[in-house]
Write a protein that holds these residues in place. Structure first.
Motif, PDB file in Angstrom:
ATOM      1  N   ASN A   8     -48.809 -35.469 -20.030  1.00 18.24           N
ATOM      2  CA  ASN A   8     -49.614 -35.981 -18.925  1.00 18.24           C
ATOM      3  C   ASN A   8     -50.289 -37.281 -19.349  1.00 18.24           C
ATOM      4  N   GLU A   9     -50.603 -38.135 -18.388  1.00 20.71           N
ATOM      5  CA  GLU A   9     -51.114 -39.477 -18.708  1.00 20.71           C
ATOM      6  C   GLU A   9     -52.427 -39.423 -19.487  1.00 20.71           C
ATOM      7  N   ALA A  10     -53.421 -38.688 -18.974  1.00 14.78           N
ATOM      8  CA  ALA A  10     -54.724 -38.650 -19.636  1.00 14.78           C
ATOM      9  C   ALA A  10     -54.628 -38.010 -21.016  1.00 14.78           C
ATOM     10  N   ALA A  11     -53.883 -36.921 -21.098  1.00 17.41           N
ATOM     11  CA  ALA A  11     -53.726 -36.240 -22.391  1.00 17.41           C
ATOM     12  C   ALA A  11     -53.013 -37.141 -23.395  1.00 17.41           C
ATOM     13  N   SER A  12     -52.065 -37.922 -22.924  1.00 14.13           N
ATOM     14  CA  SER A  12     -51.319 -38.815 -23.812  1.00 14.13           C
ATOM     15  C   SER A  12     -52.215 -39.899 -24.393  1.00 14.13           C
ATOM     16  N   ILE A  13     -53.141 -40.404 -23.596  1.00 10.72           N
ATOM     17  CA  ILE A  13     -54.077 -41.417 -24.097  1.00 10.72           C
ATOM     18  C   ILE A  13     -54.897 -40.842 -25.243  1.00 10.72           C
ATOM     19  N   THR A  14     -55.383 -39.604 -25.049  1.00 13.77           N
ATOM     20  CA  THR A  14     -56.186 -38.950 -26.091  1.00 13.77           C
ATOM     21  C   THR A  14     -55.341 -38.661 -27.321  1.00 13.77           C
ATOM     22  N   TRP A  15     -54.121 -38.182 -27.130  1.00 17.09           N
ATOM     23  CA  TRP A  15     -53.222 -37.860 -28.248  1.00 17.09           C
ATOM     24  C   TRP A  15     -52.941 -39.112 -29.091  1.00 17.09           C
ATOM     25  N   GLN A  16     -52.664 -40.214 -28.431  1.00 17.07           N
ATOM     26  CA  GLN A  16     -52.378 -41.451 -29.142  1.00 17.07           C
ATOM     27  C   GLN A  16     -53.626 -41.954 -29.875  1.00 17.07           C
ATOM     28  N   LYS A  17     -54.792 -41.724 -29.290  1.00 14.81           N
ATOM     29  CA  LYS A  17     -56.047 -42.085 -29.945  1.00 14.81           C
ATOM     30  C   LYS A  17     -56.212 -41.292 -31.242  1.00 14.81           C
ATOM     31  N   PHE A  18     -55.921 -39.984 -31.170  1.00 13.24           N
ATOM     32  CA  PHE A  18     -55.981 -39.142 -32.373  1.00 13.24           C
ATOM     33  C   PHE A  18     -55.014 -39.657 -33.439  1.00 13.24           C
ATOM     34  N   ALA A  19     -53.827 -40.053 -33.007  1.00 19.71           N
ATOM     35  CA  ALA A  19     -52.808 -40.532 -33.954  1.00 19.71           C
ATOM     36  C   ALA A  19     -53.277 -41.805 -34.661  1.00 19.71           C
ATOM     37  N   ARG A  20     -53.901 -42.701 -33.919  1.00 25.08           N
ATOM     38  CA  ARG A  20     -54.382 -43.950 -34.533  1.00 25.08           C
ATOM     39  C   ARG A  20     -55.530 -43.690 -35.502  1.00 25.08           C
ATOM     40  N   ALA A  21     -56.395 -42.723 -35.149  1.00 25.34           N
ATOM     41  CA  ALA A  21     -57.538 -42.404 -36.005  1.00 25.34           C
ATOM     42  C   ALA A  21     -57.095 -41.784 -37.321  1.00 25.34           C
ATOM     43  N   GLY A  22     -56.094 -40.923 -37.260  1.00 26.77           N
ATOM     44  CA  GLY A  22     -55.534 -40.327 -38.472  1.00 26.77           C
ATOM     45  C   GLY A  22     -56.429 -39.319 -39.167  1.00 26.77           C
ATOM     46  N   HIS A  23     -57.457 -38.805 -38.468  1.00 26.13           N
ATOM     47  CA  HIS A  23     -58.383 -37.866 -39.101  1.00 26.13           C
ATOM     48  C   HIS A  23     -57.859 -36.426 -39.093  1.00 26.13           C
ATOM     49  N   THR A  24     -56.999 -36.130 -38.149  1.00 19.72           N
ATOM     50  CA  THR A  24     -56.572 -34.744 -37.912  1.00 19.72           C
ATOM     51  C   THR A  24     -55.055 -34.654 -37.918  1.00 19.72           C
ATOM     52  N   LYS A  25     -54.532 -33.589 -38.485  1.00 16.26           N
ATOM     53  CA  LYS A  25     -53.085 -33.387 -38.459  1.00 16.26           C
ATOM     54  C   LYS A  25     -52.658 -33.042 -37.036  1.00 16.26           C
ATOM     55  N   LEU A  26     -51.696 -33.780 -36.513  1.00 22.04           N
ATOM     56  CA  LEU A  26     -51.195 -33.552 -35.163  1.00 22.04           C
ATOM     57  C   LEU A  26     -49.882 -32.788 -35.220  1.00 22.04           C
ATOM     58  N   VAL A  27     -49.864 -31.639 -34.547  1.00 28.32           N
ATOM     59  CA  VAL A  27     -48.671 -30.806 -34.460  1.00 28.32           C
ATOM     60  C   VAL A  27     -48.196 -30.826 -33.013  1.00 28.32           C
ATOM     61  N   PHE A  28     -47.014 -31.366 -32.785  1.00 26.01           N
ATOM     62  CA  PHE A  28     -46.442 -31.400 -31.437  1.00 26.01           C
ATOM     63  C   PHE A  28     -45.571 -30.158 -31.266  1.00 26.01           C
ATOM     64  N   GLU A  29     -45.915 -29.324 -30.288  1.00 24.67           N
ATOM     65  CA  GLU A  29     -45.201 -28.080 -30.042  1.00 24.67           C
ATOM     66  C   GLU A  29     -44.371 -28.204 -28.765  1.00 24.67           C
ATOM     67  N   THR A  30     -43.076 -27.928 -28.867  1.00 26.70           N
ATOM     68  CA  THR A  30     -42.222 -27.942 -27.681  1.00 26.70           C
ATOM     69  C   THR A  30     -41.184 -26.828 -27.781  1.00 26.70           C
ATOM     70  N   ASP A  31     -40.928 -26.159 -26.665  1.00 23.94           N
ATOM     71  CA  ASP A  31     -40.005 -25.014 -26.691  1.00 23.94           C
ATOM     72  C   ASP A  31     -38.868 -25.147 -25.686  1.00 23.94           C
ATOM     73  N   ASP A  32     -38.693 -26.332 -25.115  1.00 21.69           N
ATOM     74  CA  ASP A  32     -37.567 -26.581 -24.215  1.00 21.69           C
ATOM     75  C   ASP A  32     -37.094 -28.020 -24.400  1.00 21.69           C
ATOM     76  N   LEU A  33     -35.843 -28.275 -24.051  1.00 21.18           N
ATOM     77  CA  LEU A  33     -35.278 -29.619 -24.131  1.00 21.18           C
ATOM     78  C   LEU A  33     -35.649 -30.360 -22.841  1.00 21.18           C
ATOM     79  N   LEU A  34     -36.864 -30.873 -22.798  1.00 20.33           N
ATOM     80  CA  LEU A  34     -37.428 -31.399 -21.558  1.00 20.33           C
ATOM     81  C   LEU A  34     -36.800 -32.720 -21.126  1.00 20.33           C
ATOM     82  N   THR A  35     -36.000 -33.325 -21.974  1.00 26.09           N
ATOM     83  CA  THR A  35     -35.275 -34.528 -21.575  1.00 26.09           C
ATOM     84  C   THR A  35     -33.983 -34.186 -20.833  1.00 26.09           C
TER      85      THR A  35
END
Length: 335
Positions: free
Chosen positions: A58-85
Motif C-alpha cells: 500500500n502507498e502509505a505503508a510503503s513510504i514508512t517501509w522505505q523510511k525504515f530501510a533508509r534509517a537502517g536501525h531495524t532488521k526488515l523482514v519482508f513476508e510474502t506467501d503468494d506470487l503476487l506478480t
C-alpha cells in the motif's frame, strides 16, 4: 528479540504467516507485537529488533517501509506467501487490487528487505530475482498442535459420507477442475443417499447442486481456529488448476485436512504443491481420476480411516510448536 508483525490481514494468511508463529515465539520468551494499521512508537524510534512486513505494498505503508530501510536501525523482514506478480485474472478482486502500482511497490519493498520469508521454494526463487542480497528463508506453513487431538464434529446426517472442500472466491478456476466430475458423482443413482458435498467458505456447492445430489454450505467463520473446529468432512477434495501462480502455492490445505485425520484427493501435475507428497508417502489419496478416487473412498470406510490415520501421523511433523525455531533462525539471520 523484540518483534513487530505488520500484518496485512487477519484471515488465513495473517493467521498462519504472522499471528500463529508470533504467538509461539512469544511463548518462547520473545517480545512480540502485531498490528495491521498502527506502527508502535518504539518501531519508529528504532527500539525494535525486527519488523516483519506482510506483503507491504500500500502507498502509505510503503513510504514508512522505505523510511525504515533508509534509517537502517531495524532488521526488515519482508513476508510474502503468494506470487503476487502473477495473480490470475479470474481472481478478479485480487487481480484488480494488485495492479501495476501495487506490484511496483511490492517489488521495491521486497528489494530493500534484509530478510525475505516465503512459503515455498518457487517463491524463494522469485524473491531472489528481486533481492539477490537478502537472506531468503523458506518457512512452510505450520498448523497448531491442538489440531492433531481435535475430534471432528459429526455431520448433520451421519449416514452420509461427507465430501468436503474449503476455499474462497479466488478458487473459481481451481474448483472447475473438479466440478463436472463431482456433480456427476453426486447425481449417480448409486450415490444418492450415500454421499453429500459440503462446501466451507465460498458457496461452491451451487456449482454442483441438483435436484438429486445432496449438498450443503457453511460460510467463513470469524476466526481460523473456529473454522477448523467446524470441519466435519469424511474426505476432502483439493482441486488446483495448473498455473504459474499455483506453482508457488503452499500445501496448507492438505496439512490442515491431514492434521484433522481427513484423507484428501488432490490435484497432481508438474509443479503442483501436492505432487511431491504423492511420491513421498501415503498422506492422502492422490487424484488421477476424480470419479474413480471418489468412488473408492466413499465405498471403503476402512481405507478412509487408515489414510486419515497416516495423514495425521505425517502432519504431526508440521506443527508451529515443533517448527518455531525456523522463524527464530530466519529473524536472527545476519545474511
Amino acid at each position: 528479540m523484540k518483534i513487530f508483525y505488520w500484518v496485512a490481514d487477519y484471515s488465513g494468511c495473517g493467521y498462519y504467516r504472522c499471528l500463529l508463529p508470533g504467538a509461539e515465539l512469544a511463548n518462547r520468551g520473545h517480545d512480540v507485537m502485531a498490528d495491521g494499521s498502527t506502527v508502535p512508537k518504539e518501531v519508529h524510534s528504532g527500539e525494535c529488533d525486527v519488523v516483519v512486513g506482510q506483503r507491504v505494498c500500500n502507498e502509505a505503508a510503503s513510504i514508512t517501509w522505505q523510511k525504515f530501510a533508509r534509517a537502517g536501525h531495524t532488521k526488515l523482514v519482508f513476508e510474502t506467501d503468494d506470487l503476487l506478480t502473477e495473480v490470475d485474472p479470474s481472481n478478479r478482486i485480487a487481480h484488480a487490487f494488485y495492479n501495476s502500482e501495487m506490484v511496483r511497490r511490492y517489488r521495491e519493498n521486497l528489494a530493500v528487505a534484509d530478510v525475505v520469508t516465503v512459503t515455498t521454494p518457487r517463491l524463494a526463487e522469485h524473491a531472489r530475482e528481486i533481492n539477490p542480497t537478502a537472506a531468503i528463508h523458506v518457512l512452510p506453513n505450520q498448523i497448531p498442535a491442538w489440531l492433531l487431538e481435535h475430534e471432528r464434529p459429526a455431520s448433520p446426517d451421519p449416514d452420509l459420507v461427507t465430501i468436503g472442500w474449503r476455499g474462497g472466491l479466488s478458487h473459481q478456476r481451481d474448483f472447475g477442475e473438479l466440478a463436472k466430475s463431482l456433480r456427476a458423482f453426486l447425481l449417480h443413482p448409486r450415490n444418492r443417499g450415500v454421499a453429500e458435498f459440503h462446501a466451507m467458505g465460498a458457496p461452491y456447492h451451487e456449482r454442483v447442486a441438483s435436484n438429486h445430489g445432496r449438498v450443503r454450505w457453511t460460510g467463513w467463520h470469524e476466526a481460523v481456529g473456529d473454522f477448523l473446529r467446524a470441519v466435519d468432512f469424511d474426505l476432502a477434495v483439493i482441486p488446483l488448476r495448473p498455473s504459474i501462480f499455483n506453482e508457488s502455492k503452499s500445501d496448507l490445505a492438505l496439512v490442515e485436512m491431514s492434521a484433522l485425520g481427513i484423507p484428501s484427493i488432490v490435484s497432481v501435475w508438474p509443479g503442483s504443491p501436492y505432487t511431491a507428497h504423492s511420491a513421498a508417502g501415503p498422506v492422502g489419496c492422490f487424484a488421477g481420476d476424480w470419479a474413480e478416487q471418489l468412488r473408492y473412498l466413499v465405498d471403503n470406510p476402512e481405507a478412509r480411516e487408515q489414510l486419515g490415520k497416516e495423514a495425521r501421523e505425517w502432519a504431526a511433523g508440521r506443527t508451529v510448536e515443533g517448527n518455531a525455531w525456523r522463524w527464530e533462525q530466519a529473524y536472527g539471520d545476519e545474511g
